[in-house]
Enzyme design. Structure first.
Site, short mmCIF file in Angstrom:
data_model
loop_
_atom_site.label_atom_id
_atom_site.label_comp_id
_atom_site.label_asym_id
_atom_site.label_seq_id
_atom_site.Cartn_x
_atom_site.Cartn_y
_atom_site.Cartn_z
N LYS A 118 39.65 -49.12 -50.19
CA LYS A 118 38.87 -50.24 -50.69
C LYS A 118 38.51 -50.01 -52.17
CE LYS A 118 38.89 -52.67 -46.94
NZ LYS A 118 39.35 -51.78 -45.92
C1 LIG Z 1 38.45 -57.47 -43.07
C2 LIG Z 1 38.05 -56.11 -42.61
N1 LIG Z 1 36.99 -55.99 -41.81
C3 LIG Z 1 36.56 -54.79 -41.37
C4 LIG Z 1 37.21 -53.64 -41.73
C5 LIG Z 1 36.73 -52.33 -41.18
O1 LIG Z 1 36.26 -51.45 -42.14
P1 LIG Z 1 36.29 -49.87 -41.88
O2 LIG Z 1 37.71 -49.44 -42.01
O3 LIG Z 1 35.41 -49.33 -42.97
O4 LIG Z 1 35.74 -49.63 -40.54
C6 LIG Z 1 38.32 -53.71 -42.55
C7 LIG Z 1 39.01 -52.45 -42.89
O5 LIG Z 1 39.76 -52.10 -43.53
C8 LIG Z 1 38.77 -54.97 -43.03
O6 LIG Z 1 39.83 -55.10 -43.81
#
Ligand SMILES: Cc1ncc(COP(=O)(O)O)c(C=O)c1O
Length: 380
Positions: free
Chosen positions: A191
């Site tokens: 990210k």
């Molecule tokens: C749209 C979206 N929501 C939620 C997440 C979940 O985040 P995390 O990987 O930090 O759990 C991601 C992850 O990449 C995502 O792209």
């Protein structure tokens, strides 16, 4: 041949010393570094109700939990009748916590160009069982946040923003994290800002904030230290999770966060270069930035005919491109929630993301734009 990645980990060079310091400090769990990071985040977002977590999925899990269930002292009973209106154009992480919380997903369709959830279809899908609406800012481009919140207020339904892509986004003059009941951000490896893995949950109400701070650590109040031997002796009213952030990743996140303006600024500059390069090209439809806000441009998305062929040829030219996320509603785990979603199908059949991140140089972006223009002339 040079390879231009679609994603790259940003790690600030000055992180080494604070990271080594914290690792050897004797305190690596949730402690002073998490507290310091949260203070910085509160100032940055302009919201006092910021809770750091171990990842963005946990932030969404808590947002759904708090939208679906009241905090009655006995814990909570799951209710398989509750519905959450969601989008299939996203990472599966938006949607798996809905079923993990015992609720049903009701899919709303999206805008066929932006991929963002359509407020009109949200309103069509509301029933007396709807407990929450979740929007996803695809690539960091704001959804119609005000319209969706108006619907939430009209029907007394909680509104959640999955802003996993959207750190650095602005909407209606404010940073993301100030518009809806809950906003979840991801600090995962690729990210715009990473803490290796991490998440942020922002809330509008103090009550939800206090509840989130309990739920992220089993439901136990970590702030009470005086007059007790163990914090676990304190009564736990609502069952929680182990979702909190630790001091090691907090130091990484906090150090990287000091670079947010340069990171997102460069992404926006690259995106606006592409907007100019592709304007007037009738074979490339770019996703327009929501005029009420500023995208974080974690992704630069466009639409072309013959997408898969063009994607493969770009990859052969050393330009990594991808669809990034696959339509969620077609997974068998969601088979019970099938719906007709013509615009999701349209978006999904032509969308393509090209490199836009802070690592894309002036020379890279010219090469990418020129290569794509040549390919759509041939195949588009
Ligand atoms: C749209 C979206 N929501 C939620 C997440 C979940 O985040 P995390 O990987 O930090 O759990 C991601 C992850 O990449 C995502 O792209």
């Amino acid at each position: 041949m040079k390879k231009i990645p679609l994603f790259k980990v940003y790690m600030a060079s000055e992180v080494d010393k604070p990271l080594l310091d914290v690792i050897h400090s004797g305190w690596i769990g949730e402690g002073p570094k998490v507290e310091a990071f949260e203070k910085k985040l509160k100032d940055f977002f302009g919201n006092p109700y910021v809770s750091t977590l171990n990842n963005g999925t946990s932030a969404l899990h808590l947002a759904y939990h708090m939208s679906l269930y009241s905090n009655e002292p006995k814990g909570y009973d799951t209710c398989s009748d509750y519905e959450v209106i969601s989008t299939p154009i996203t990472c599966t992480a938006t949607n798996t916590p809905i079923i993990a919380n015992g609720a049903k997903i009701v899919w709303a369709d999206v805008d066929p160009i932006t991929g963002n959830i359509d407020p009109h279809d949200i309103e069509n899908k509301i029933t007396e069982k709807t407990k929450a609406i979740v929007m996803v800012h695809w690539g960091g481009n704001p959804c119609k946040v005000n319209e969706i919140n108006t619907i939430g207020k009209k029907y007394g339904i909680k509104v959640i923003e999955d802003a996993a892509h959207a750190v650095g986004m602005k909407y209606d003059g404010l940073r993301v994290g100030n518009h809806s009941d809950f906003t979840a951000i991801s600090l995962q490896a690729i990210k715009s800002i990473t803490s290796v893995d991490g998440g942020i949950l922002m809330m509008k109400s103090e009550a939800d904030y206090k509840r989130a701070c309990l739920l992220r650590w089993y439901g136990i109040d970590r702030t009470i230290r005086e007059g007790i031997d163990l914090r676990c002796e304190i009564d736990v009213a609502e069952a929680g999770y182990k979702f909190h952030m630790n001091d090691v990743v907090a130091v990484i996140g906090m150090t990287n966060f000091t670079h947010i303006d340069e990171i997102v600024g460069r992404q926006r500059d690259n995106a606006h270069f592409y907007d100019r390069a592709f304007s007037g090209n009738d074979k490339i439809t770019v996703v327009p930035e929501n005029e009420k806000g500023e995208s974080s441009y974690w992704l630069y998305t466009l639409h072309v005919n013959n997408r898969d062929k063009i994607m493969n040829e770009l990859n052969e030219l050393g330009i990594m491109s991808s669809k990034v996320h696959a339509r969620n509603d077609t997974h068998s785990m969601f088979a019970d929630f099938m719906a007709e979603l013509p615009n999701a199908e349209k978006f999904n059949s032509t969308h393509l993301c090209i490199p836009v991140g802070w690592w894309v140089s002036d020379e890279d972006r010219e090469y990418i734009a020129e290569s794509l223009i040549n390919l759509v002339r041939k195949y588009g």
